[in-house]
Design an enzyme around this catalytic site. Structure first.
Site, PDB file in Angstrom:
ATOM      1  N   ASP A 109       0.688  -0.854   0.084  1.00 39.38           N
ATOM      2  CA  ASP A 109       0.009   0.059  -0.050  1.00 39.38           C
ATOM      3  C   ASP A 109       0.757   1.163   0.270  1.00 39.38           C
ATOM      4  O   ASP A 109       0.336   2.507   0.298  1.00 39.38           O
ATOM      5  CB  ASP A 109      -0.900  -0.093   1.512  1.00 39.38           C
ATOM      6  CG  ASP A 109      -0.394  -0.022   2.171  1.00 39.38           C
ATOM      7  OD1 ASP A 109       1.097  -0.462   2.206  1.00 39.38           O
ATOM      8  OD2 ASP A 109      -1.163   0.098   3.990  1.00 39.38           O
ATOM      9  N   LYS A 160       4.178   6.976  19.035  1.00 40.77           N
ATOM     10  CA  LYS A 160       4.436   8.505  18.449  1.00 40.77           C
ATOM     11  C   LYS A 160       4.521   9.090  19.532  1.00 40.77           C
ATOM     12  O   LYS A 160       4.193   9.359  20.753  1.00 40.77           O
ATOM     13  CB  LYS A 160       2.492   8.728  17.814  1.00 40.77           C
ATOM     14  CG  LYS A 160       2.434   7.694  16.364  1.00 40.77           C
ATOM     15  CD  LYS A 160       1.039   7.803  16.698  1.00 40.77           C
ATOM     16  CE  LYS A 160       0.110   7.900  14.966  1.00 40.77           C
ATOM     17  NZ  LYS A 160      -0.552   7.483  14.329  1.00 40.77           N
ATOM     18  N   ASP A 218       1.206   6.225   2.032  1.00 33.11           N
ATOM     19  CA  ASP A 218       0.469   5.726   2.092  1.00 33.11           C
ATOM     20  C   ASP A 218      -0.692   4.942   1.501  1.00 33.11           C
ATOM     21  O   ASP A 218      -1.535   6.695   1.360  1.00 33.11           O
ATOM     22  CB  ASP A 218       0.518   5.332   3.653  1.00 33.11           C
ATOM     23  CG  ASP A 218      -0.266   3.975   4.230  1.00 33.11           C
ATOM     24  OD1 ASP A 218      -1.319   4.211   3.537  1.00 33.11           O
ATOM     25  OD2 ASP A 218      -0.169   4.074   5.541  1.00 33.11           O
TER      26      ASP A 218
END
Length: 355
Positions: A109, A160, A218
């Site tokens: 992807d 993150k 992506d």
């Protein structure tokens, strides 16, 4: 060189497009998405690719057979989803290369224009166990980040955070030493990002980062899927698999675009699709046998196979499933998704995800 192509995901973020078609097979700039990856892999020196399949596994071999885009193909399926690391370990059973040879790992992807041969060259020069493609982004707080030292060696995989230590993120293309793949636990669910790479780093194995800020996307969301297809048509990312020259639109054989229609912005018009006079289609993907009536406006949207948009209707950032119908006068916006076969009658009401 051999490669493993990870194509086992269900593509839930792209539904309803992926209800009947795996994400990597969705038509993108006129051909299945994977055709672009196979062509780039071939251009980078890959001679054989093992598909790591799971969801609708049989469709991949039906689409590509044992050779496509000048590359030999093999297929290995998972009985149950094994994560990125487990999928790589499972597919490695079909590799033919020696223990010290490089194996390219591609994600099904990701659209990328980065220099794969340069990544492989760094891997071999440094004697790395794994070499990662890292890309630089403006807002790394949206991603986990991957810092490297002065020699380009990866020092950590960080989750993150609002205060990232670098703008480098994992771009999803790896070069493994064949023997390093065998360190992944067999027949277990394993994440290379959360388990394999941190484990290799902590044990002192050499994990390198190839940092490059070429085109990277992506395509796992509807908005990104549309953008990727349009970027290919517009020539922002070159692909020898595209069935036509780059330009403002790609019109496939059998499509009909009336002279009075405006179709641009990298739009693809699929086989048997029709755009009537007075319609405007901007930066969208019209799949085979779809229909846009006179006076309708379609922007940043996907019309699946057989979907129909009635006169005067407006679609902005919308996904229509197979054979969905939008009647005259409808206004659909803001990421709305219409499931296959649904018919919206003629109306003047505005529909959106926040309505």
């Amino acid at each position: 060189m051999e490669a493993i192509l990870l194509v086992g995901g269900q593509g839930t973020r792209l539904r309803p497009l992926t209800i009947s078609t795996p994400k990597p097979l969705l038509p993108t700039a006129g051909v299945p998405f994977l055709a672009h990856q196979l062509a780039r892999a071939r251009d980078a020196g890959v001679e054989r690719i093992v598909f790591a399949t799971s969801y609708r596994a049989e469709m991949f071999e039906a689409a590509f057979g044992t050779r496509a885009q000048g590359v030999d193909l093999a297929y290995v399926s998972e009985a149950r989803p094994l994560g990125t690391g487990g999928a790589i370990r499972n597919a490695a059973a079909a590799l033919r290369c020696g223990a010290d040879e490089p194996v390219l790992i591609l994600n099904g992807d990701i659209l990328s224009g980065h220099d794969v041969p340069a990544q492989v060259a760094l891997h071999e020069k440094s004697g790395a166990d794994v070499t990662l493609h890292l890309t630089e982004v403006d807002d790394p707080s949206r991603f986990g980040c991957v810092p490297t030292d002065a020699d380009g060696r990866v020092t950590a995989f960080l989750e993150k955070t609002s205060r990232p230590v670098t703008n480098q993120i994992n771009a999803g293309c790896y070069v493994f030493r064949r023997s390093a793949i065998d360190t992944i636990r067999k027949d277990e669910v394993v994440s290379v990002e959360r388990e394999t790479f941190p484990s290799l780093i902590s044990s002192g194995r050499v994990v390198m980062g190839h940092v490059e800020s070429a085109y990277w996307l992506d395509v796992g969301t509807p908005q990104a899927f549309v953008r990727g297809s349009c970027d290919l048509v517009l020539g922002r990312l070159a692909s020898s698999a595209m069935p036509g020259e780059p330009g403002d639109r790609l019109t496939l054989n059998g499509a009909v675009v009336s002279p009075g229609a405006v179709v641009r912005g990298g739009t693809t018009v699929g086989r048997g699709a029709v755009v009537e006079a007075g319609a405007t289609v901007l930066g969208s993907v019209l799949l085979d046998d779809s229909f846009v009536a006179e006076g309708a406006t379609v922007r940043d949207s996907v019309l699946s196979r057989g979907a129909r948009v009635g006169p005067g209707a407006i679609l902005d950032g919308v996904i229509l499933g197979d054979a969905a119908v939008v009647g005259p006068g409808n206004e659909l916006r803001d990421g709305l998704r219409v499931w296959p076969g649904i018919e919206l009658p003629a109306t003047a009401v505005r529909f959106s995800t926040d309505a």
